[in-house]
Structures are given as structure tokens and as C-alpha cells.
Design a protein around this motif. Structure first.
Motif, PDB file in Angstrom:
ATOM      1  N   THR A 191      -7.852  -4.833   5.370  1.00  0.00           N
ATOM      2  CA  THR A 191      -6.396  -4.880   5.542  1.00  0.00           C
ATOM      3  C   THR A 191      -5.910  -6.313   5.358  1.00  0.00           C
ATOM      4  O   THR A 191      -6.574  -7.269   5.749  1.00  0.00           O
ATOM      5  CB  THR A 191      -5.946  -4.377   6.926  1.00  0.00           C
ATOM      6  OG1 THR A 191      -6.385  -5.282   7.946  1.00  0.00           O
ATOM      7  CG2 THR A 191      -6.465  -2.978   7.206  1.00  0.00           C
ATOM      8  N   ILE A 194       1.404  -7.777   4.468  1.00  0.00           N
ATOM      9  CA  ILE A 194       2.127  -7.566   3.210  1.00  0.00           C
ATOM     10  C   ILE A 194       3.277  -8.546   3.000  1.00  0.00           C
ATOM     11  O   ILE A 194       4.005  -8.428   2.003  1.00  0.00           O
ATOM     12  CB  ILE A 194       2.671  -6.123   3.117  1.00  0.00           C
ATOM     13  CG1 ILE A 194       3.732  -5.868   4.204  1.00  0.00           C
ATOM     14  CG2 ILE A 194       1.542  -5.116   3.187  1.00  0.00           C
ATOM     15  CD1 ILE A 194       4.487  -4.563   4.004  1.00  0.00           C
ATOM     16  N   LEU A 197       4.428  -9.759  -0.617  1.00  0.00           N
ATOM     17  CA  LEU A 197       3.679  -9.097  -1.682  1.00  0.00           C
ATOM     18  C   LEU A 197       4.538  -8.210  -2.574  1.00  0.00           C
ATOM     19  O   LEU A 197       4.259  -8.101  -3.778  1.00  0.00           O
ATOM     20  CB  LEU A 197       2.548  -8.251  -1.076  1.00  0.00           C
ATOM     21  CG  LEU A 197       1.437  -8.994  -0.338  1.00  0.00           C
ATOM     22  CD1 LEU A 197       0.342  -8.003   0.071  1.00  0.00           C
ATOM     23  CD2 LEU A 197       0.864 -10.096  -1.194  1.00  0.00           C
ATOM     24  N   PHE A 198       5.553  -7.569  -2.018  1.00  0.00           N
ATOM     25  CA  PHE A 198       6.287  -6.548  -2.759  1.00  0.00           C
ATOM     26  C   PHE A 198       7.760  -6.916  -2.911  1.00  0.00           C
ATOM     27  O   PHE A 198       8.322  -7.644  -2.089  1.00  0.00           O
ATOM     28  CB  PHE A 198       6.170  -5.194  -2.042  1.00  0.00           C
ATOM     29  CG  PHE A 198       4.760  -4.758  -1.796  1.00  0.00           C
ATOM     30  CD1 PHE A 198       3.900  -4.519  -2.856  1.00  0.00           C
ATOM     31  CD2 PHE A 198       4.276  -4.604  -0.507  1.00  0.00           C
ATOM     32  CE1 PHE A 198       2.592  -4.120  -2.636  1.00  0.00           C
ATOM     33  CE2 PHE A 198       2.968  -4.206  -0.267  1.00  0.00           C
ATOM     34  CZ  PHE A 198       2.124  -3.957  -1.340  1.00  0.00           C
ATOM     35  N   VAL A 223       0.151   1.640   2.446  1.00  0.00           N
ATOM     36  CA  VAL A 223       1.048   0.847   3.294  1.00  0.00           C
ATOM     37  C   VAL A 223       1.889   1.833   4.086  1.00  0.00           C
ATOM     38  O   VAL A 223       2.581   2.669   3.495  1.00  0.00           O
ATOM     39  CB  VAL A 223       1.958  -0.081   2.468  1.00  0.00           C
ATOM     40  CG1 VAL A 223       2.980  -0.762   3.378  1.00  0.00           C
ATOM     41  CG2 VAL A 223       1.140  -1.119   1.714  1.00  0.00           C
ATOM     42  N   GLY A 234       6.882   3.026   3.132  1.00  0.00           N
ATOM     43  CA  GLY A 234       5.685   2.542   2.454  1.00  0.00           C
ATOM     44  C   GLY A 234       5.233   3.447   1.324  1.00  0.00           C
ATOM     45  O   GLY A 234       6.015   4.198   0.743  1.00  0.00           O
ATOM     46  N   TRP A 305      10.593  -0.034   3.342  1.00  0.00           N
ATOM     47  CA  TRP A 305       9.482  -0.781   3.939  1.00  0.00           C
ATOM     48  C   TRP A 305       9.631  -0.941   5.449  1.00  0.00           C
ATOM     49  O   TRP A 305       8.895  -1.711   6.068  1.00  0.00           O
ATOM     50  CB  TRP A 305       9.389  -2.175   3.314  1.00  0.00           C
ATOM     51  CG  TRP A 305       9.172  -2.205   1.833  1.00  0.00           C
ATOM     52  CD1 TRP A 305      10.073  -2.534   0.878  1.00  0.00           C
ATOM     53  CD2 TRP A 305       7.946  -1.924   1.133  1.00  0.00           C
ATOM     54  NE1 TRP A 305       9.518  -2.474  -0.380  1.00  0.00           N
ATOM     55  CE2 TRP A 305       8.208  -2.105  -0.250  1.00  0.00           C
ATOM     56  CE3 TRP A 305       6.673  -1.527   1.541  1.00  0.00           C
ATOM     57  CZ2 TRP A 305       7.233  -1.902  -1.229  1.00  0.00           C
ATOM     58  CZ3 TRP A 305       5.705  -1.335   0.560  1.00  0.00           C
ATOM     59  CH2 TRP A 305       5.985  -1.516  -0.800  1.00  0.00           C
ATOM     60  N   CYS A 308       6.757  -1.594   8.097  1.00  0.00           N
ATOM     61  CA  CYS A 308       5.456  -1.695   7.415  1.00  0.00           C
ATOM     62  C   CYS A 308       4.991  -3.146   7.475  1.00  0.00           C
ATOM     63  O   CYS A 308       5.757  -4.069   7.189  1.00  0.00           O
ATOM     64  CB  CYS A 308       5.582  -1.261   5.959  1.00  0.00           C
ATOM     65  SG  CYS A 308       6.012   0.477   5.745  1.00  0.00           S
ATOM     66  N   LYS A 310       1.201  -4.062   6.887  1.00  0.00           N
ATOM     67  CA  LYS A 310      -0.088  -4.380   6.266  1.00  0.00           C
ATOM     68  C   LYS A 310      -0.447  -3.347   5.210  1.00  0.00           C
ATOM     69  O   LYS A 310       0.059  -2.224   5.209  1.00  0.00           O
ATOM     70  CB  LYS A 310      -1.187  -4.458   7.317  1.00  0.00           C
ATOM     71  CG  LYS A 310      -1.450  -3.159   8.048  1.00  0.00           C
ATOM     72  CD  LYS A 310      -2.490  -3.362   9.158  1.00  0.00           C
ATOM     73  CE  LYS A 310      -2.709  -2.072   9.940  1.00  0.00           C
ATOM     74  NZ  LYS A 310      -3.681  -2.269  11.050  1.00  0.00           N
ATOM     75  N   ILE A 311      -1.329  -3.768   4.296  1.00  0.00           N
ATOM     76  CA  ILE A 311      -1.864  -2.861   3.288  1.00  0.00           C
ATOM     77  C   ILE A 311      -3.330  -2.598   3.611  1.00  0.00           C
ATOM     78  O   ILE A 311      -4.075  -3.505   3.989  1.00  0.00           O
ATOM     79  CB  ILE A 311      -1.715  -3.438   1.866  1.00  0.00           C
ATOM     80  CG1 ILE A 311      -2.259  -2.448   0.822  1.00  0.00           C
ATOM     81  CG2 ILE A 311      -2.382  -4.809   1.727  1.00  0.00           C
ATOM     82  CD1 ILE A 311      -1.917  -2.813  -0.616  1.00  0.00           C
ATOM     83  N   ASN A 339       5.287  -7.932  -7.421  1.00  0.00           N
ATOM     84  CA  ASN A 339       6.562  -7.699  -6.749  1.00  0.00           C
ATOM     85  C   ASN A 339       7.602  -7.081  -7.679  1.00  0.00           C
ATOM     86  O   ASN A 339       8.799  -7.179  -7.445  1.00  0.00           O
ATOM     87  CB  ASN A 339       7.098  -8.990  -6.132  1.00  0.00           C
ATOM     88  CG  ASN A 339       7.353 -10.068  -7.183  1.00  0.00           C
ATOM     89  OD1 ASN A 339       7.347  -9.812  -8.379  1.00  0.00           O
ATOM     90  ND2 ASN A 339       7.568 -11.286  -6.711  1.00  0.00           N
TER      91      ASN A 339
END
Length: 351
Positions: A191, A194, A197-198, A223, A234, A305, A308, A310-311, A339
Motif C-alpha cells: 500500500t 495516494i 497521484l491522481f 483505491v 475510488g 475520491w 480515499c 491509499k492504493i 494524473n
């Protein structure tokens, strides 16, 4: 008679040699004049910081120098980090000297390189460069925010240079698509947080994948948030199927509902690496195999999101462990996140 012939031939040869020089001035030494100008020295290469592949920790450095003088060069020295590594005292052209050579096994870090020249009258010149030899990873595509190559037994994410939380006993083994690869294990996954990241309403994920159909379903990238069995936030990329075929699917949370993309089927029996890409824009999700779009699904709203944090890599993890989507025993290599929603052309270029 023979002797007379020899004399005639010798006289003829002498006459021919003499005629060759008719009209040509004899070579005479020309005074070069006074040495009025300083010599010049230039480091042609390197000319700045040196970046090497992130998998390397040293390099054989190419060094190129150029030296000039108005009359005659006496000697040239090249100094690296305070140590003389080359000296030149013999020159085909006394006024211009260019040389290229390698310094082997230069290590990462800051270095100082100097070229010094002295001419025959004692005048000097120099050129110097302080540079850094670095192997920091640079994103290969605009919008790339996350990259794990799984090389040398490391789970390090190279852009942030961060380490994951490792749950269970996953492994890094040889035989990956590019060097080593992540190999899943029962009750095991990674894990990462995030943050950053996105995109707000878009993202992509790409990786090389060699599927293991046991168990017959598993989470791959997930996620989610802490709400039990909630898929409205997610995303979930997962697989389901049989011993011979596995379908890669995606589920996208859009706030008050979720969207399903039933993706495409991998032939397990082929035993081949497959490049998988998931792209999500504000209006649709797409799944690609080896640069070819398998299926798209429309989103009535953009991804949500909320809560949310963590991935999870290699499992459904804590937020998608129901319906049997537990740890994936497959192999995952060259994992990247973005992203933005990648274009098909960008994905094709990764093949």
C-alpha cells in the motif's frame, strides 16, 4: 654496352627528378613571430550535469577537450576531483589539439573537471566544470506520478523515492518483463498513500502482467475508503474467471453510484506478458491490452475520491476483499500511475 645503357638510364632519371622541382620554391623555415596571445582551453564534454539510468550507479564518462594557441602548445593536463587523469605533451598540430577519451567507473555525486594548457612561452589557460552525476528517475510521460520497476529486490517508488507498507510476504523474482518483477503471495500486498497521484476527475494506470489463475479471482489495483462494501468512491481493477481465461474488469466510484467496465479476456494458457492500461476521464473508463482498446464504459459523473487515502497493489486489500477478491498471485512489472487519462497513442508507445 650494358654499362653504357646503365649510365644513360641513370642520367635520364636524374634529369627527370630535376625537372619535377622546376618552378617550385624550396621549403624554407618561416619565423612564426612573437607569441602574443594566451592559449585557450575548452571542455567540450561533459558540458553540464550528467544523468544516467536509474538502475546504474556509475558510468564510463566521455571527456572531450579542445586547446588552441597562436604559436605552439607545450602541454595539456586534465584533472578530475583534484587528481590528474591525463597529460598530453606530443601534438601532431602544435596550434590546435582536440582529444576524446573515457574515464572509467565514475561514481554518483558532485565532481569537478579541469583542463589546463601551457604554451611554449609559458602562457597558460584553463577551463573547468563542476557537475553532478545523477541517476534520479525522470517521468517518461507527461502526467506520470508513480513508478515501481521492482528491480534489485526493491519496492521503492522512484518519483517520490518512497517505500510502501508491505503486508504479508510478497516477493520480487527474476524473469519479469523487464528484469525483476513483483510476485504476489497469499494474504500479501503493498500500500502507498495516494496524495498527489491522481487528477481530480481523471487518472490512468499501466503495467505488464502475467496472470496466475489461482485463485480464480483477485484484486489487482484498488483505491477505496473505510465504508464497508462501498464502491461509490475510488476504483477497483480486478480479475475473475477460470483456469484458462481471466477477465480484467474495472469498477469506478462516481459518488452516489458506481460504473462497471467488463474489460477483456486474457488467455491464461498462453503464459505471456500482457500490457494492461486503465484510463479514466471525467466521462468514461477504458481498458487496453497491448495498446488495443478492449472496452469503454460511460460515467454519468466523474470519479469520487472522498475519504480515499491509499492504493493497494496486488490485492483487494482492506476495502475490496469481499466477493473473493483477495491477494493476486500473478506477476506485475513496470507499474505506473498518471494524473490524467492517457491517449491510445501514448499507450501504444509503451509497447
Amino acid at each position: 654496352m650494358k654499362n653504357i645503357n646503365k649510365y644513360i638510364i641513370a642520367i635520364a632519371a636524374m634529369l627527370m627528378m630535376t625537372s619535377c622541382y622546376d618552378g617550385i620554391d624550396p621549403i624554407t623555415e618561416v619565423d612564426p613571430g612573437p607569441d602574443l596571445e594566451d592559449p585557450t582551453a575548452e571542455l567540450i564534454s561533459p558540458n553540464g550535469n550528467v544523468l544516467i539510468p536509474f538502475t546504474d550507479t556509475e558510468v564510463d564518462l566521455d571527456i572531450e577537450v579542445l586547446v588552441e594557441d597562436d604559436i605552439e602548445i607545450d602541454n595539456v593536463t586534465v584533472i578530475l576531483d583534484g587528481n590528474t587523469i591525463r597529460t598530453f605533451e606530443s601534438f601532431l598540430d602544435y596550434r590546435i589539439f582536440m582529444e576524446t577519451f573515457q574515464y572509467e567507473n565514475l561514481q554518483l555525486g558532485s565532481h569537478n573537471l579541469i583542463v589546463n594548457v601551457t604554451d611554449t612561452s609559458g602562457k597558460t589557460a584553463s577551463d573547468d566544470l563542476t557537475f553532478t552525476l545523477d541517476n534520479t528517475y525522470l517521468p517518461s510521460v507527461e502526467g506520470e506520478t508513480f513508478y515501481i520497476p521492482f528491480f534489485e529486490g526493491l519496492y521503492t517508488e522512484l518519483i517520490s523515492e518512497s517505500e510502501p507498507i508491505v503486508v504479508g510476504t510478497p516477493d520480487i523474482v527474476s524473469g519479469g518483463y523487464s528484469g525483476n518483477t513483483y510476485k504476489g503471495a497469499t494474504d500479501s500486498y503493498l500500500t502507498f498513500p495516494i496524495d498527489g497521484l491522481f487528477g481530480e476527475d481523471s487518472f490512468s494506470a499501466t503495467f505488464w502482467y502475467k496472470v496466475n489463475s489461482t485463485p480464480d479471482r483477485a484484486g489487482i489495483l484498488v483505491v477505496g475508503n473505510d465504508t464497508p462494501e462501498n464502491r461509490n468512491q475510488g476504483f477497483r481493477l480486478f480479475r475473475e474467471g477460470s483456469e484458462t481465461q481471466q477477465t480484467i474488469k474495472a469498477n469506478i466510484g462516481i459518488g452516489s453510484a458506481d460504473s462497471w467496465n467488463d474489460g477483456g479476456v486474457i488467455d491464461v494458457t498462453a503464459g505471456k506478458w500482457v500490457h494492461i492500461a486503465l484510463t479514466v476521464s471525467a466521462t468514461e473508463s477504458k481498458i487496453y491490452f497491448n495498446g488495443v482498446e478492449q472496452l469503454s464504459a460511460t460515467l454519468s459523473s466523474s470519479i469520487d475520491w472522498t475519504d480515499c487515502s491509499k492504493i493497494t497493489i496486488g490485492s483487494g486489500g482492506e476495502t475490496f476483499n469481499y466477493w473473493g477478491h483477495l491477494s493476486d498471485l500473478s506477476e506485475i512489472d513496470e507499474l505506473r500511475l498518471y494524473n490524467k487519462a492517457l491517449s491510445q497513442a501514448e499507450i501504444e508507445a509503451m509497447q
